[in-house]
Design an enzyme around this catalytic site. Sequence first.
Site, short mmCIF file in Angstrom:
data_model
loop_
_atom_site.label_atom_id
_atom_site.label_comp_id
_atom_site.label_asym_id
_atom_site.label_seq_id
_atom_site.Cartn_x
_atom_site.Cartn_y
_atom_site.Cartn_z
N GLU A 60 1.57 9.21 -0.14
CA GLU A 60 2.99 9.04 0.30
C GLU A 60 4.00 9.99 0.18
O GLU A 60 4.76 10.50 1.11
CB GLU A 60 3.34 7.48 0.07
CG GLU A 60 2.67 6.56 0.95
CD GLU A 60 1.28 5.92 0.16
OE1 GLU A 60 0.57 5.47 0.92
OE2 GLU A 60 1.14 6.43 -0.95
N HIS A 129 1.58 -6.24 0.43
CA HIS A 129 1.49 -6.07 1.72
C HIS A 129 2.39 -6.84 2.50
O HIS A 129 2.44 -6.92 3.76
CB HIS A 129 0.16 -6.29 2.33
CG HIS A 129 -0.94 -5.53 1.85
ND1 HIS A 129 -1.60 -5.71 0.54
CD2 HIS A 129 -1.80 -4.43 2.25
CE1 HIS A 129 -2.53 -4.73 0.33
NE2 HIS A 129 -2.63 -3.96 1.49
#
Length: 337
Positions: A60, A129
């Site tokens: 990322e 998540h």
Amino acid sequence: MATQNMIQALNSAMDVLLERDGDVLIFGEDVGYFGGVFRATDGLQKKHGLTRCFDTPIGEAGIVAMGIGMAAYGLRPIIEIQFADYIYPAYDQIVSEAARLRYRSAGDFTAPITVRTPYGGGIFGGQTHSQSPEALFTHVAGLKTVIPSNPYDAKGLLISSVECNDPVLFLEPKRIYNGPFDGHHDRPVQTWAKHPASEVPDGYYTVPLGKAAIARAGEAVTVLAYGTMVHVALAATEDAGIDAEVIDLRTLVPVDIETIVASVEKTGRCVIVHEATRTSGYGAELSALVQEHCFHHLEAPIERVTGWDTPYPHAFEWSYFPGPKRVAAALRRAVEA
């Protein structure tokens, strides 16, 4: 005009942007051939080519850093971070580089990047998540934070975000990707067919950043919410039988303080709802703003209905969420105070 869910509306927005502007491109983990883990970019690589919509390695920080460089060069990248929980390795790039580039360069360079990411719980994704980290980004000067609550706004806000010359964090509430709440249950209905905001125009249109929407007009109490919690607030209002005015903020930074003040001055009461944990959540900022601007109009304490101050409790996530019952109780407390 077509009936669409939020995923389809987001896909349409990116399709329109790729067609209109050769400087727009999309990249991230699995966004190309696979079409994204939630299918938001489905078909875009096939239609627009490998150089306009492509996959990246799992990294990322590097994904966002690459986007900042492209943006400084003159492109308009749309970056997908697969889950908001994965954004932390890129936090320094977003905060120290993207958000400050315009200021550090005295306006010589800008960072028109849009970082899309699904956030929040409701899909049984567990602790890694399901997080709601919006408050970490609303604190950052130079960064805009946008959260849609319905398909129509999702498409228009995403187009406005990509066309903005400053970096935008675009948080997508994945619990309502496929459907809103039905007004009486905690879980969503997997269709937008009966929801008024499911009618999404074909082609190009924008929804302005920094402008809230009144999801329901009312006189008794103001409810401030965004994303999934807009639907929870509407459900709670119906279940409680209270004439609440529900404001969908749509943009957290810049926030539409004028609409908030006008509503609270009218109702004299305010309830704030968000899914993230309570302490230092965005609701604290909203509460301070209402207190500063509307003190002499308030007839009851400001209420906050939020997630718990715990790590995300996967086994108890439907208790963790502010549901219609918890919000309805806060509405009653505010009205009866």
